[in-house]
Design a protein around this motif. Structure first.
Motif, PDB file in Angstrom:
ATOM      1  N   VAL A 163      21.241  48.430  34.631  1.00  0.00           N
ATOM      2  CA  VAL A 163      21.875  49.000  33.459  1.00  0.00           C
ATOM      3  C   VAL A 163      20.851  49.870  32.758  1.00  0.00           C
TER       4      VAL A 163
ATOM      5  N   TRP B  31      27.498  44.935  34.770  1.00  0.00           N
ATOM      6  CA  TRP B  31      26.789  46.199  34.685  1.00  0.00           C
ATOM      7  C   TRP B  31      27.179  47.150  35.797  1.00  0.00           C
TER       8      TRP B  31
ATOM      9  N   VAL C  98      21.153  47.932  24.981  1.00  0.00           N
ATOM     10  CA  VAL C  98      22.043  48.287  26.072  1.00  0.00           C
ATOM     11  C   VAL C  98      23.470  48.226  25.546  1.00  0.00           C
TER      12      VAL C  98
END
Ligand code: ATP
Ligand code: MG
Lengths: 368, 558
Positions: A309, A266, A329
């Motif tokens: 993230v 991330w 995500v």
């Protein structure tokens, strides 16, 4: 009543069933394991993975096609059930419907020709032990499910078996009673110190009751260990998924030094125990447990000790003491659990959020 | 458990049962086949010789035609009765009354319906002559035999179909109703198709019974309508032609075996659901009842049949209590006096044999049922099939085969009580075996495994766990054995002697000597004894908490 535990060893055991019009099925495929004296080992796995078949071979109800089974020093592979000195508790209890509670419990003693006075004494002792004193003259159909369960346990332990075998003994009980009974079973097993193999497909039950758990998949053992070991260091995606919920996120190794390695995640990086065979550039899966993830406002910046993230909340399940979210995500869904919602508040579906993970909470999916 | 031959108890048990079946089922049949097809070398001349003869040729055709007709008529009647009792919302007493009357022919000695029909419709029949003044009614031949056999065997179809109709999943019919179908349409499109396998099964059962029937044609068929069982009997007892008798048996064996195998396959494909006894019989709701018109129509048909059956039995009762029914109607106990003097030995012999059969046959039935349902060993299906042979084959075949196998040393057993008991055990244990497998099907195998895990050997498990649990089946099996031993004739007529005689044989003698009153008195006695046995059994069954007369009745039907 004291029993010194006996060791159980299952050595490369396989069992195949031939099915009409189909190929033969390896219900149990080269399974080896050892249960130490007094230990409670659970066979855990999805339906049809061969737990019951394994247990029934230990009991002697089924014959292995390959491999050997030892109880203590004795090779029992060819021994008939009734000479193995085991206690078996069946899923539906299998109490003799035509016998009273007393007669059910006394059955194994009578078969062993224990003198009558001792039978009386030992039966009332064991009924005391399982919390059913005074139930001697009832018939099985006059008992509740939980009481039948206790009688089944009493009947199995009264003969002081070398091994105690349970096949999903709690699955016919309601949820509350199940939790109570598993505590009782656990206490009883510790008290009697009888080596025990316990079959269940309920992960909570397995974790609550076992000294060690063997996770089975398609007739093979996927991993054996304590509940904690399996949870912290699953060796396959299957075990990781089966024991608790998990997010598997791909990362790339940046650096390996002194038994530790740094993995890119991330836009930041986490440092985890080094995996053999991992060099800079290797891709691997990281395990992020939902409870290790935290939702933070979109504007938060990543700190020194965690990675961050951004994503969008896609669903939310409010469960009282905790809230389960799925957060999208970069096209993948992350499971996130937050606790104490009354105090910390909840996030709405559709909201943009940040998800942070403490760098110390990530673990690589070890394959060794 | 999967390696039975290591089991120290199972192996001897299997060997013992196999040995018994080989000696008392397979060996006699082999002797029969050898006599038929071996005449100083393989030869078909016994069979071809038969087929050239008009009587024997027509016996074959008549037997088959009669079986089809009785099968059709009996199944139709049975279906009507089953619909009426299961679907017409009859009050409980009416259903019980129907069951009681319908049970009568099943447990009566042979000849009963035949004698009654002679009284009712014979040349000087009470109904045909005295009521309607007819003189031309001919009860002998096809029509009399057909009527008598239908009345005797339709209860078999009734009991089978009753269970079938009662077990049709109510949801299926309900959903048809919910889709807007009317009663008749639901019946045609759902009920009937679902019952069809059961109907076919009932047809085969009744046909087999008719094919095997020896007693009725002996009385009613006459010389113009020969059938195979009686021809075989006459060939041997009249002409002392053993080969001819054996060959006739072979002609009978082929269709009997075909029916038996057909019926077995049928049941197997349906998972045995038509032989298992279920407790659901009689369950009914309003919406699935018949229309009033249908109830009236069925009621008329069934009422007529019930009346006819009752008249038959009343006639027999009357005939046993007067000097000569139709000729001299003065009250007299002379027939009963004879039964209890000259006939006493036969009564006593029959009772001794029937009582001996019960524990032996009952145990055999339960052991066989247990082996078949709960164990694995090579040749299990073959054993099951072989053990059923004597039940499936017409008694005449079994009797003649026994006569061939056990008439000479070292196995000179004919005429002894031993061979009579053996004959009944292997012929009539099947009901007990079926009941045992039905009971075992409802008992979780884990119960036996629990016993084994507690250290019990297989024989201990059998004695302490299985036997107590299958007590209802044992009881039912023993009751059937008693009833059959009291009423059978077709096989054992070849095996009786001066030392050991049977009531049924005395009834036959009474008929052939035209002493119908005496035959009636014997029949009444048998019926009374058998009803008593059924009453005791159903009382005991209630004590065992396991069912009622209805269930026992169903078991008796097998
Ligand atoms: N007697 C048998 N004959 C044929 N196949 C069998 C037999 N017993 C088990 N199997 C097959 O072996 C496989 C493993 O069965 P087993 O009963 O051991 O599973 P399990 O892990 O106990 O599952 P569950 O959690 O559903 O009880 C299954 O695919 C099952 O269908
Ligand atoms: Mg299982």
């Amino acid at each position: 009543m004291t029993t010194t535990g006996t060791r159980l060893q299952i050595d490369h055991v396989s069992k195949r069933f031939s099915r009409v019009g189909q190929s033969t099925l390896a219900a149990v495929d080269d399974v080896s394991l050892v249960v130490e004296p007094g230990e409670l080992l659970t066979l855990l796995g999805p339906s049809g993975c061969g737990k019951t078949t394994t247990l029934r071979m230990v009991a002697g109800f089924e014959q292995p096609d390959d491999g050997r089974i030892y109880i203590g020093d004795q090779d029992v592979t060819e021994l008939m059930v009734y000479r193995r000195g085991i206690g078996f508790v069946f899923q539906n209890y299998a109490l003799f419907p035509h016998l009273t509670v007393f007669e059910n419990v006394a059955y194994g003693l009578k078969v062993r020709r224990v003198p009558g006075r001792d039978v009386d004494r030992r039966v009332s002792q064991v009924l005391e032990l399982v919390g059913l004193p005074g139930y001697e003259r009832r018939f099985p159909n006059q008992l509740s499910g939980g009481e039948q369960q206790r009688v089944a346990v009493a009947r199995a332990v009264v003969v002081e078996p070398r091994l105690l075998l349970f096949d999903e003994p709690l699955s016919n009980l309601d949820a509350k009673l199940r939790v109570q009974m598993r505590a009782e079973l656990s206490r009883l097993q510790k008290q009697l110190a009888i080596t025990t193999v316990y079959v269940t497909h309920d992960q909570d039950e397995a974790m609550a009751i076992s000294d060690r758990i063997a996770v089975m998949r398609q007739g093979r053992i996927a991993q054996i260990g304590t509940a904690e070991e399996l949870y912290r260091a699953p060796r396959s995606e299957f075990v990781a998924q089966f024991i608790g919920r998990v997010n598997l996120v791909e990362g790339r190794v940046l650096d390996v030094t002194g038994g530790r390695m740094t993995v890119a995640l991330w836009g930041g990086s986490v440092t985890v125990a080094a995996e053999p065979g991992c060099a800079p550039g290797t891709r691997l899966s990281l395990i992020l447990r939902p409870e290790s993830l935290t939702l933070v406002p979109e504007t938060t910046k990543a700190g020194a000790t965690d990675v961050l993230v951004l994503g969008t909340v896609r669903s939310r399940t409010f469960l009282g003491e905790k809230v389960e979210y799925t957060v999208e995500v970069a096209g993948a869904l992350l499971h996130v659990v937050t606790y104490d919602p009354a105090h910390r508040g909840v996030v709405d579906v559709g909201a943009r959020v940040g998800v942070t993970c403490s760098a110390a909470a990530a673990r690589p999916l070890t394959s060794s | 458990m999967r390696r039975p031959l290591r089991d120290p108890v199972l192996l001897p048990a299997v060997l013992l049962v196999w040995a018994a079946v080989a000696l008392f089922v397979l060996y006699p049949l082999v002797r029969l086949l050898i006599l038929t097809f071996w005449n100083e070398g393989p030869s078909l001349d016994a069979v071809t010789g038969l087929v050239r003869d008009w009587t024997n040729r027509s016996a074959l055709i008549n037997s088959l035609a009669l079986a089809v007709l009785v099968g059709g008529a009996g199944t139709a009647l049975g279906f009507a009765f089953a619909l009426l009792t299961v679907r017409a919302n009859l009050p409980g007493w009416a259903r019980r009354a129907i069951d009681a009357v319908v049970l009568l022919p099943l447990i009566s000695p042979p000849f009963t319906a035949a004698i009654a029909l002679i009284f009712a419709l014979g040349p000087r029949g009470l109904i045909s002559y005295h009521v309607f003044g007819l003189t031309k009614v001919n009860i002998y031949g096809l029509w009399g035999t057909l009527l008598s056999e239908t009345l005797t065997y339709f209860p078999v179809a009734y009991l089978t179909l009753k269970a079938v109709i009662a077990n049709i999943d109510p949801n299926l019919e309900d959903s048809a109703f919910s889709l807007g179908a009317r009663r008749w349409r639901v019946f045609r499109t759902v009920t009937l198709p679902l019952a069809t396998p059961g109907v076919a099964n009932a047809f085969l059962l009744v046909s087999a019974a008719s094919l095997a029937d020896f007693a009725t044609p002996l009385i009613l068929a006459g010389t113009k309508f020969p059938v195979l069982p009686t021809q075989a009997f006459l060939q041997i007892t009249g002409l002392y032609d053993m080969r001819g008798g054996a060959a006739l048996c072979f002609l009978l064996l082929v269709p009997a075996l075909a029916i038996f195998i057909g019926q077995r396959q049928w049941i197997e494909r349906r998972g045995g659901s038509f032989v298992t006894v279920t407790g659901k019989v009689g369950a009914t709701t309003r919406v699935k009842s018949l229309s009033p018109a249908a109830v009236v129509a069925l009621g008329l048909v069934c009422g007529l049949v019930v009346t006819l059956v009752l008249i038959c039995y009343l006639l027999i009762a009357a005939a046993s209590l007067v000097r000569g029914l139709g000729a001299d109607n003065t009250l007299s106990f002379a027939h009963y006096a004879h039964v209890f003097s000259g006939g006493l030995k036969a009564v006593r012999d029959t009772l001794i044999i029937a009582v001996l059969c019960m524990p032996i046959g009952g145990l055999f039935a339960v052991v066989l049922g247990f082996l078949v349902a709960r164990t694995q060993f090579p040749g299990r299906r073959a054993l099951e099939f072989a053990a059923m042979m004597n039940y499936a084959l017409p008694g005449t075949i079994v009797g003649i085969a026994y006569l061939l196998a056990f008439n000479d040393p070292p196995l000179a057993l004919t005429g002894t009580a031993f061979i009579l008991v053996v004959c009944y055990v292997f012929r009539y244990s099947l009901a007990g075996t079926r009941a045992t497998t039905a009971v075992l099907a409802q008992i979780d195998p884990a119960i036996e495994e629990a016993s084994a895990s507690l250290g019990a050997r297989r024989d201990v498990t059998f004695r302490r766990v299985v036997l107590p649990l299958v007590r209802p089946a044992l009881l039912a099996g023993m009751t059937v054995l008693f009833i059959r031993a009291m009423t059978a004739i077709s096989a054992t007529i070849f095996l009786v002697s001066l030392d050991w005689s049977l009531v049924t044989v005395r009834i036959l003698e009474g008929i052939t000597n035209l002493e119908l009153g005496q035959a009636s008195a014997f029949s009444m006695l048998v019926i009374a004894l058998v009803y008593l046995a059924v009453a005791v059994a159903s009382f005991a069954m209630r004590r065992l908490n396991a069912g009622s007369l209805g269930q026992a009745g169903t078991l008796l039907g097998g």
